[in-house]
Design a protein around this motif. Structure first.
Motif, short mmCIF file in Angstrom:
data_model
loop_
_atom_site.label_atom_id
_atom_site.label_comp_id
_atom_site.label_asym_id
_atom_site.label_seq_id
_atom_site.Cartn_x
_atom_site.Cartn_y
_atom_site.Cartn_z
N VAL A 1 52.12 39.38 15.97
CA VAL A 1 51.65 38.68 17.16
C VAL A 1 51.90 37.19 17.04
CG1 VAL A 1 49.62 38.17 18.56
CG2 VAL A 1 49.93 40.46 17.60
N ALA A 2 51.62 36.63 15.84
CA ALA A 2 51.84 35.20 15.64
C ALA A 2 53.29 34.82 15.87
CB ALA A 2 51.39 34.80 14.24
N HIS A 3 54.21 35.61 15.30
CA HIS A 3 55.63 35.31 15.50
C HIS A 3 56.01 35.43 16.97
CE1 HIS A 3 59.86 36.69 15.97
NE2 HIS A 3 60.08 35.60 15.26
N GLY A 4 55.45 36.41 17.68
CA GLY A 4 55.75 36.55 19.09
C GLY A 4 55.38 35.31 19.89
N LEU A 5 54.20 34.76 19.63
CA LEU A 5 53.75 33.57 20.35
C LEU A 5 54.55 32.33 19.94
CD1 LEU A 5 49.89 34.15 20.11
CD2 LEU A 5 51.33 34.47 22.13
N ILE A 6 54.77 32.16 18.64
CA ILE A 6 55.47 30.97 18.15
C ILE A 6 56.93 30.98 18.60
CG2 ILE A 6 56.23 29.74 16.07
CD1 ILE A 6 53.68 30.91 14.70
N SER A 7 57.60 32.12 18.45
CA SER A 7 59.01 32.18 18.85
C SER A 7 59.16 32.00 20.35
CB SER A 7 59.62 33.51 18.40
OG SER A 7 58.98 34.61 19.03
N ALA A 8 58.24 32.57 21.13
CA ALA A 8 58.30 32.38 22.58
C ALA A 8 58.16 30.91 22.94
CB ALA A 8 57.22 33.21 23.27
N LEU A 9 57.21 30.23 22.30
CA LEU A 9 57.01 28.81 22.54
C LEU A 9 58.26 28.01 22.18
CD1 LEU A 9 55.25 26.33 23.17
CD2 LEU A 9 54.37 26.46 20.82
N LEU A 10 58.83 28.29 21.03
CA LEU A 10 60.01 27.53 20.60
C LEU A 10 61.22 27.80 21.50
CD1 LEU A 10 59.71 27.84 16.71
CD2 LEU A 10 59.46 25.77 18.10
#
Length: 535
Positions: free
Chosen positions: A377-386
């Protein structure tokens, strides 16, 4: 009187499952209807404008998100015969494994469809004012234009979301495979038709298509092998059996085939080479969905289809899987240190971060599984933001080449610059941000793996993963030094537009919330992870 009230209460309770199932319908039906309407928009007497298309697309994704929220809260289930001759049922439901990914898909889906499609330069003629601009003048930001095929573009986004939700809700192996496959064609169209015209779109789309087809074929073979051995495609029965009725040789073979097929989707080193190319080519919304949602189908498949179903086979291959995950962390981090294209760099970083997820899964412990689900979940949010930030920057710059001198984001575009800093800091795994808990949990789990795992090897994996974390700090600092810091003011570029600001704020708040309050997610997955591990 009391008897009549009791009867009324019983009737109300009987309606609860039907009302609960309505949440599932609300989660899926708007996406399907929206996609169908948009795909047929070209046959209307008068083609809809870009505003009508965006309103319909964002509306469908928003209503679907409401349905997903209701599904996560009420946990309804549906079980209806689908293909009776084959014993396949239409089983839909949510549990602690799928709820976080369902919510992630809903949030990221609304973000993706709300973003403007950046118009390829070949589709529009520069105005006389734009032709007269000097190199130091502000670069105009194109938005809200009637792009050829815009309706099809949004239909593809909705179909990708629909396929992902079906896969995460599936309680039947064949239904999971249908959702897994449903995302293939629309994502291929997004890359091939709406990707960066300055790159080899056809080549990137073809590679994505071929890799996904190979992975899907292997996945189907593994699913059929398990279904044949157990006599059912019901995933709840598969998990309850925990490998009973499947001999050791079949478990080893099925686990190998399933893991290979899913590793292509994650992707795990050395099956990762397609990802940077596709990310660099895909439109911004396509990259957001690919990183935040589609890659999670692979890791979710490992947890749902392999770990509890063929546990002996998974335990046999776990040391190799963990080693490949660690090699991916180091390889991708080193690539980020020399990568010149900023969008490709973020794609490489996804390979590294998903390596931590794979390492947590391979450890075989509840801590490792918790860390992997959190890292998902963390990677999903961070990668989407980036990708929202970097996609906007690439459009404004005209390329994502880090060697070209740019105006410092800190001075020229404070909103884009601030969220780039937040995204890179979260990518570093700094405490207080979402990326920290998944990475530290995976390293801890590798240091103390499950009984039967080679402790020496996993201890080495933990040390090397920590080194990979240090490399993440190095390449993140390199990016910020190149594009965020400094006093350069030219060439000027416009800051984030309203839709970008809403998207970045939403994702940024969630990155901070999960970093400060990880229990929001860990409590959801705690009980179900114990069941998967077999405790």
């Amino acid at each position: 009187m009391i008897d009549s009230l009791r009867d009324a209460g019983a009737q109300a309770l009987d309606l609860v499952p039907e009302l609960g199932a309505g949440w599932l319908l609300l989660a899926l039906l708007p996406l399907l209807l929206g996609a169908v309407v948009l795909l047929t928009a070209g046959r209307w007497p008068s083609a809809p404008g870009h505003r009508a298309i965006r309103v319909l697309s964002v509306g469908a994704a928003t209503v679907s998100a409401v349905g997903v929220a209701g599904t996560a809260l009420h946990r309804p289930t549906v079980a209806e015969p689908w293909i009776p001759g084959l014993g396949v049922w239409l089983r839909l439901g949510a549990d602690g494994l799928s709820v976080p990914l369902l919510l992630l898909t809903a949030v990221v889906g609304v973000v993706a469809v709300s973003l403007h499609l950046h118009v390829p330069e070949r589709h529009r003629v520069p105005t006389p004012q734009e032709e007269a601009l000097e190199s130091t003048s502000p670069i105009p930001l194109v938005r809200g234009t009637d792009v050829p095929g815009l309706a099809t573009y949004h239909a593809c986004l909705l179909l990708v979301l629909l396929g992902a939700l079906v896969a995460f809700l599936a309680g039947d192996a064949i239904l999971f495979f249908v959702g897994f496959e449903l995302v293939l064609v629309p994502m291929w169209v997004l890359v091939a038709r709406y990707g960066d015209p300055g790159s080899d779109r056809d080549g990137a789309a073809l590679r994505f298509l071929m890799v996904t087809v190979v992975g899907s074929t292997l996945l189907l073979v593994g699913l059929l092998a398990v279904a044949t051995a157990l006599g059912t495609t019901d995933l709840s029965v598969w998990a309850a059996q925990r490998g009973e009725g499947i001999d050791r040789g079949t478990q080893l073979a099925a686990a190998a085939v399933l893991l290979t097929g899913l590793a292509l989707k994650i992707p795990v080193f050395p099956l990762h080479t397609w990802l940077p190319w596709v990310h660099a080519t895909a439109p911004t919304a396509g990259s957001v969905l690919l990183a935040a949602v589609l890659l999670k189908l692979g890791t979710y498949g490992v947890v749902r289809l392999v770990m509890p179903v063929v546990p002996e086979g998974f335990a046999f291959w776990a040391p190799l899987l963990g080693g490949l995950g660690v090699v991916g962390i180091l390889w991708a981090s080193l690539a980020c240190l020399v990568e010149r294209d900023l969008k490709r760099l973020i794609a490489w970083s996804s390979v590294a971060h998903l390596g931590f997820v794979v390492l947590g899964l391979a450890s075989g412990t509840q801590t490792g599984l918790q860390a992997a689900l959190f890292g998902n979940v963390a990677h999903g949010l961070i990668s989407a933001l980036l990708f929202v930030v970097v996609g906007g920057l690439k459009h404004r710059w005209g390329s994502a080449d880090l060697t070209v001198a740019r105006a410092a984001l800190r001075e020229a575009t404070p909103h884009l610059g601030a969220y780039l800093v937040l995204g890179m800091a979260a990518s570093m795994g700094l405490p207080g941000l979402a990326g920290f808990w998944g990475e530290i949990g995976a390293i801890y789990a590798a240091w103390d793996p499950a009984p039967g795992r080679p402790g020496g090897w996993f201890g080495l994996y933990a040390v090397l993963a920590a080194v990979g974390g240090a490399l993440t700090v190095a390449y993140s600092a390199r990016v910020l030094q190149r594009v965020w810091s400094g006093d350069r003011l030219e060439p000027r570029i416009p800051d984030a537009v309203r839709t970008e600001r809403y998207a970045m704020r939403t994702l940024g708040v969630l990155v901070l919330a999960l970093g400060v309050l990880p229990v929001l997610l860990l409590t959801v997955t705690e009980s179900v992870t114990a069941a998967v591990i077999g405790r």
